[in-house]
Design a protein around this motif. Structure first.
Motif, PDB file in Angstrom:
ATOM      1  N   ASP A  56      44.217  54.486  51.035  1.00 34.33           N
ATOM      2  CA  ASP A  56      44.027  55.805  50.439  1.00 34.33           C
ATOM      3  C   ASP A  56      44.704  55.913  49.076  1.00 34.33           C
ATOM      4  OD1 ASP A  56      42.553  56.603  52.567  1.00 34.33           O
ATOM      5  OD2 ASP A  56      44.142  57.765  53.519  1.00 34.33           O
ATOM      6  N   ALA A  57      45.781  55.148  48.878  1.00 28.72           N
ATOM      7  CA  ALA A  57      46.533  55.219  47.617  1.00 28.72           C
ATOM      8  C   ALA A  57      45.681  54.779  46.432  1.00 28.72           C
ATOM      9  CB  ALA A  57      47.789  54.360  47.706  1.00 28.72           C
ATOM     10  N   ALA A  58      44.702  53.939  46.693  1.00 29.84           N
ATOM     11  CA  ALA A  58      43.860  53.424  45.611  1.00 29.84           C
ATOM     12  C   ALA A  58      42.429  53.942  45.748  1.00 29.84           C
ATOM     13  CB  ALA A  58      43.867  51.901  45.605  1.00 29.84           C
ATOM     14  N   HIS A  59      42.318  55.184  46.143  1.00 30.75           N
ATOM     15  CA  HIS A  59      41.002  55.820  46.317  1.00 30.75           C
ATOM     16  C   HIS A  59      40.845  56.959  45.304  1.00 30.75           C
ATOM     17  CE1 HIS A  59      37.421  57.053  48.561  1.00 30.75           C
ATOM     18  NE2 HIS A  59      37.798  58.269  48.302  1.00 30.75           N
ATOM     19  N   PRO A  60      39.724  57.115  44.614  1.00 29.25           N
ATOM     20  CA  PRO A  60      38.531  56.245  44.678  1.00 29.25           C
ATOM     21  C   PRO A  60      38.746  54.954  43.894  1.00 29.25           C
ATOM     22  CG  PRO A  60      38.191  57.970  43.057  1.00 29.25           C
ATOM     23  CD  PRO A  60      39.529  58.257  43.703  1.00 29.25           C
ATOM     24  N   PHE A  61      38.037  53.912  44.312  1.00 31.55           N
ATOM     25  CA  PHE A  61      38.179  52.612  43.672  1.00 31.55           C
ATOM     26  C   PHE A  61      36.853  52.214  43.035  1.00 31.55           C
ATOM     27  CE2 PHE A  61      39.009  48.149  43.123  1.00 31.55           C
ATOM     28  CZ  PHE A  61      40.379  48.113  42.884  1.00 31.55           C
ATOM     29  N   CYS A  62      36.945  51.626  41.849  1.00 32.45           N
ATOM     30  CA  CYS A  62      35.759  51.177  41.115  1.00 32.45           C
ATOM     31  C   CYS A  62      34.985  50.153  41.956  1.00 32.45           C
ATOM     32  CB  CYS A  62      36.206  50.553  39.800  1.00 32.45           C
ATOM     33  SG  CYS A  62      34.892  49.719  38.909  1.00 32.45           S
ATOM     34  N   SER A  63      33.708  50.433  42.249  1.00 32.83           N
ATOM     35  CA  SER A  63      32.939  49.551  43.129  1.00 32.83           C
ATOM     36  C   SER A  63      32.654  48.207  42.462  1.00 32.83           C
ATOM     37  CB  SER A  63      31.637  50.224  43.551  1.00 32.83           C
ATOM     38  OG  SER A  63      30.865  50.552  42.417  1.00 32.83           O
ATOM     39  N   VAL A  64      32.516  48.212  41.146  1.00 31.11           N
ATOM     40  CA  VAL A  64      32.256  46.946  40.441  1.00 31.11           C
ATOM     41  C   VAL A  64      33.481  46.052  40.522  1.00 31.11           C
ATOM     42  CG1 VAL A  64      31.677  45.899  38.219  1.00 31.11           C
ATOM     43  CG2 VAL A  64      30.598  48.045  38.910  1.00 31.11           C
ATOM     44  N   CYS A  65      34.648  46.633  40.281  1.00 29.37           N
ATOM     45  CA  CYS A  65      35.895  45.866  40.407  1.00 29.37           C
ATOM     46  C   CYS A  65      36.096  45.405  41.846  1.00 29.37           C
ATOM     47  CB  CYS A  65      37.097  46.717  39.991  1.00 29.37           C
ATOM     48  SG  CYS A  65      37.323  46.817  38.213  1.00 29.37           S
ATOM     49  N   GLY A  66      35.767  46.250  42.811  1.00 28.85           N
ATOM     50  CA  GLY A  66      35.942  45.887  44.210  1.00 28.85           C
ATOM     51  C   GLY A  66      35.119  44.665  44.561  1.00 28.85           C
ATOM     52  N   ALA A  67      33.874  44.639  44.108  1.00 31.55           N
ATOM     53  CA  ALA A  67      32.999  43.498  44.396  1.00 31.55           C
ATOM     54  C   ALA A  67      33.505  42.242  43.705  1.00 31.55           C
ATOM     55  CB  ALA A  67      31.579  43.813  43.943  1.00 31.55           C
ATOM     56  N   ALA A  68      33.942  42.380  42.455  1.00 34.47           N
ATOM     57  CA  ALA A  68      34.451  41.225  41.711  1.00 34.47           C
ATOM     58  C   ALA A  68      35.718  40.694  42.367  1.00 34.47           C
ATOM     59  CB  ALA A  68      34.728  41.609  40.260  1.00 34.47           C
ATOM     60  N   TYR A  69      36.534  41.611  42.848  1.00 35.65           N
ATOM     61  CA  TYR A  69      37.788  41.209  43.489  1.00 35.65           C
ATOM     62  C   TYR A  69      37.505  40.447  44.786  1.00 35.65           C
ATOM     63  CZ  TYR A  69      42.234  41.743  45.968  1.00 35.65           C
ATOM     64  OH  TYR A  69      43.376  41.519  46.673  1.00 35.65           O
ATOM     65  N   ILE A  70      36.604  40.965  45.596  1.00 32.46           N
ATOM     66  CA  ILE A  70      36.266  40.301  46.863  1.00 32.46           C
ATOM     67  C   ILE A  70      35.766  38.884  46.601  1.00 32.46           C
ATOM     68  CG2 ILE A  70      34.600  40.289  48.759  1.00 32.46           C
ATOM     69  CD1 ILE A  70      34.822  43.364  48.750  1.00 32.46           C
ATOM     70  N   ARG A  71      34.914  38.754  45.581  1.00 34.23           N
ATOM     71  CA  ARG A  71      34.362  37.423  45.274  1.00 34.23           C
ATOM     72  C   ARG A  71      35.442  36.463  44.817  1.00 34.23           C
ATOM     73  NH1 ARG A  71      29.975  40.314  42.912  1.00 34.23           N
ATOM     74  NH2 ARG A  71      30.851  39.975  40.854  1.00 34.23           N
ATOM     75  N   SER A  72      36.521  36.976  44.232  1.00 32.64           N
ATOM     76  CA  SER A  72      37.560  36.108  43.679  1.00 32.64           C
ATOM     77  C   SER A  72      38.578  35.674  44.730  1.00 32.64           C
ATOM     78  CB  SER A  72      38.273  36.825  42.542  1.00 32.64           C
ATOM     79  OG  SER A  72      39.119  37.846  43.055  1.00 32.64           O
ATOM     80  N   LEU A  73      38.518  36.300  45.906  1.00 31.92           N
ATOM     81  CA  LEU A  73      39.513  35.978  46.934  1.00 31.92           C
ATOM     82  C   LEU A  73      39.229  34.603  47.547  1.00 31.92           C
ATOM     83  CD1 LEU A  73      39.806  39.360  48.851  1.00 31.92           C
ATOM     84  CD2 LEU A  73      41.393  38.408  47.187  1.00 31.92           C
ATOM     85  N   PRO A  74      40.285  33.878  47.882  1.00 26.11           N
ATOM     86  CA  PRO A  74      40.067  32.600  48.577  1.00 26.11           C
ATOM     87  C   PRO A  74      39.434  32.834  49.941  1.00 26.11           C
ATOM     88  CG  PRO A  74      42.421  33.106  48.435  1.00 26.11           C
ATOM     89  CD  PRO A  74      41.688  34.174  47.663  1.00 26.11           C
ATOM     90  N   ARG A  75      38.594  31.952  50.374  1.00 26.13           N
ATOM     91  CA  ARG A  75      37.967  32.136  51.687  1.00 26.13           C
ATOM     92  C   ARG A  75      38.079  30.876  52.504  1.00 26.13           C
ATOM     93  NH1 ARG A  75      32.552  34.363  49.682  1.00 26.13           N
ATOM     94  NH2 ARG A  75      33.131  34.435  47.524  1.00 26.13           N
TER      95      ARG A  75
END
Ligand SMILES: [Zn+2]
Length: 75
Positions: A56-75
């Motif tokens: 909640d502390a980081a809401h609302p969050f930029c959806s474009v940044c969110g997608a880019a961030y998810i893609r950058s995470l190690p898997r």
């Protein structure tokens, strides 16, 4: 790679002021004030640790940044 959550403010707000209203939170790399979506954010903008993403502390969050961030995470 360290990430930082960084604030974009509503019009007329002063970045970094404690009571400034945040329009949306973005993700940036390290100390870079440019968000992953390409938005130029104020150097004085409030920041949060990467761990605040999805809370909640980081809401609302930029959806474009969110997608880019998810893609950058190690898997
Ligand atoms: Zn963004």
């Amino acid at each position: 790679m360290d990430f930082t959550i960084r604030a974009e403010y509503e019009a007329g707000q002063t970045p970094g002021e404690p009571d400034a209203r945040v329009a949306v939170w973005h993700m940036s790399r390290g100390d870079d004030p440019r968000a992953m979506c390409g938005a130029d954010l104020a150097k004085e903008a409030a920041t949060q640790p990467e761990d605040a993403w999805g809370t909640d502390a980081a809401h609302p969050f930029c959806s474009v940044c969110g997608a880019a961030y998810i893609r950058s995470l190690p898997r």
